[in-house]
Motif scaffolding. Structure first.
Motif, short mmCIF file in Angstrom:
data_model
loop_
_atom_site.label_atom_id
_atom_site.label_comp_id
_atom_site.label_asym_id
_atom_site.label_seq_id
_atom_site.Cartn_x
_atom_site.Cartn_y
_atom_site.Cartn_z
N ALA A 3 0.83 -1.20 0.00
CA ALA A 3 0.00 0.00 0.00
C ALA A 3 0.87 1.26 0.00
CB ALA A 3 -0.90 -0.01 1.23
N CYS A 4 1.96 1.23 0.77
CA CYS A 4 2.83 2.40 0.84
C CYS A 4 3.54 2.64 -0.48
CB CYS A 4 3.84 2.24 1.97
SG CYS A 4 3.09 2.25 3.60
N ILE A 40 1.72 -5.55 2.18
CA ILE A 40 2.83 -6.02 3.01
C ILE A 40 2.34 -6.05 4.46
CG2 ILE A 40 5.18 -5.54 3.77
CD1 ILE A 40 5.44 -3.90 1.08
N ASP A 60 -2.47 2.18 10.26
CA ASP A 60 -3.04 0.83 10.21
C ASP A 60 -4.05 0.68 11.34
OD1 ASP A 60 -1.09 0.41 8.33
OD2 ASP A 60 -0.30 -1.40 9.25
N1 SME Z 1 1.18 -2.43 5.10
C1 SME Z 1 2.14 -1.56 4.48
C2 SME Z 1 3.52 -1.80 5.05
C3 SME Z 1 3.86 -0.90 6.17
S1 SME Z 1 3.16 -1.35 7.62
O1 SME Z 1 1.70 -1.36 7.50
C4 SME Z 1 3.66 -0.44 8.87
C5 SME Z 1 2.15 -1.76 2.99
O2 SME Z 1 1.47 -2.64 2.46
O3 SME Z 1 2.85 -1.00 2.32
#
Ligand code: SME
Length: 159
Positions: A83-84, A106, A133
Motif C-alpha cells: 500500500a505504501c 505487506i 493501520d
Molecule cells: N502495510 C504496508 C507496510 C507498512 S506497515 O503497515 C507499517 C504496505 O502494504 O505497504
C-alpha cells in the motif's frame, strides 16, 4: 510540557483540533525526523482504533521506515509494492477497507485489517508517506482521508 489531549465529540472537530495541535507542535522546528516523531505520537494519541501510525521516507527508488508508533515494522519498501509503495508510485491516497484484498499488501503486523496511506508532497516532490493501520475492517472513512490529507499538507511544510 505538551498537553494535547483532544477529546472532540465528532470526527470533523477532532481533525480540526488535531490539525491545529500539529501546527503548534511543528512551529519553529525544521528537523524532519523530530517533526515526524512528534506527529506520529500526536496522531497515535488522538485517533482511536490504530495499531500503527508513522512514516516512510522517500529515498528516490524506495521508501525507508521513519518515525512511528506501534510494533516494529518493515524497513524498506520498493515503489509500487504494498500500500505504501503504491501510494508513493502513484502519489494517490490508498484507503483500504480490507488489506487482505489489496494485491501485494505487506503485512508488517498480522493484526492489521485496514490501512490509510497519504503521500506527503511539497512543490512536486514526494517527501514521505503517512501510514495508518487499524485492527478493524474499514476503519478509515472519507472523513479520515480528508483529515489526513490536511495533516499531510501541514507536514509537507515541516519535513
Ligand atoms: N502495510 C504496508 C507496510 C507498512 S506497515 O503497515 C507499517 C504496505 O502494504 O505497504
Amino acid at each position: 510540557m505538551y498537553d494535547f489531549k483532544i477529546e472532540a465529540g465528532d470526527t470533523a472537530t477532532m481533525y480540526r483540533d488535531l490539525a491545529s495541535a500539529l501546527e503548534g507542535l511543528l512551529a519553529g522546528e525544521s528537523d524532519p525526523v523530530a517533526n515526524m516523531a512528534n506527529a506520529a505520537a500526536l496522531i497515535w494519541e488522538t485517533l482511536p482504533g490504530l495499531n500503527w501510525a508513522g512514516f516512510y521516507r522517500n529515498l528516490g527508488d524506495e521508501l525507508l521506515l521513519g518515525p512511528f508508533q506501534g510494533r516494529p515494522a518493515c524497513i524498506r519498501i520498493k515503489f509500487g509494492e504494498g500500500a505504501c509503495g503504491v501510494a508513493a508510485a502513484t502519489r494517490q491516497v490508498q484507503r483500504i477497507d480490507d488489506v487482505q484484498a489489496f494485491p501485494g499488501h505487506i503485512a508488517c503486523d498480522s493484526a492489521s485489517q485496514s490501512e490509510l496511506v497519504v503521500p506527503i508532497i511539497r512543490a512536486g516532490e514526494l517527501l514521505a508517506v503517512l501510514d495508518l493501520d487499524s485492527p478493524d475492517r474499514a476503519r478509515f472513512t472519507a472523513e479520515d482521508e480528508a483529515g489526513c490529507i490536511k495533516l499531510a499538507e501541514i507536514l509537507a511544510r515541516s519535513l
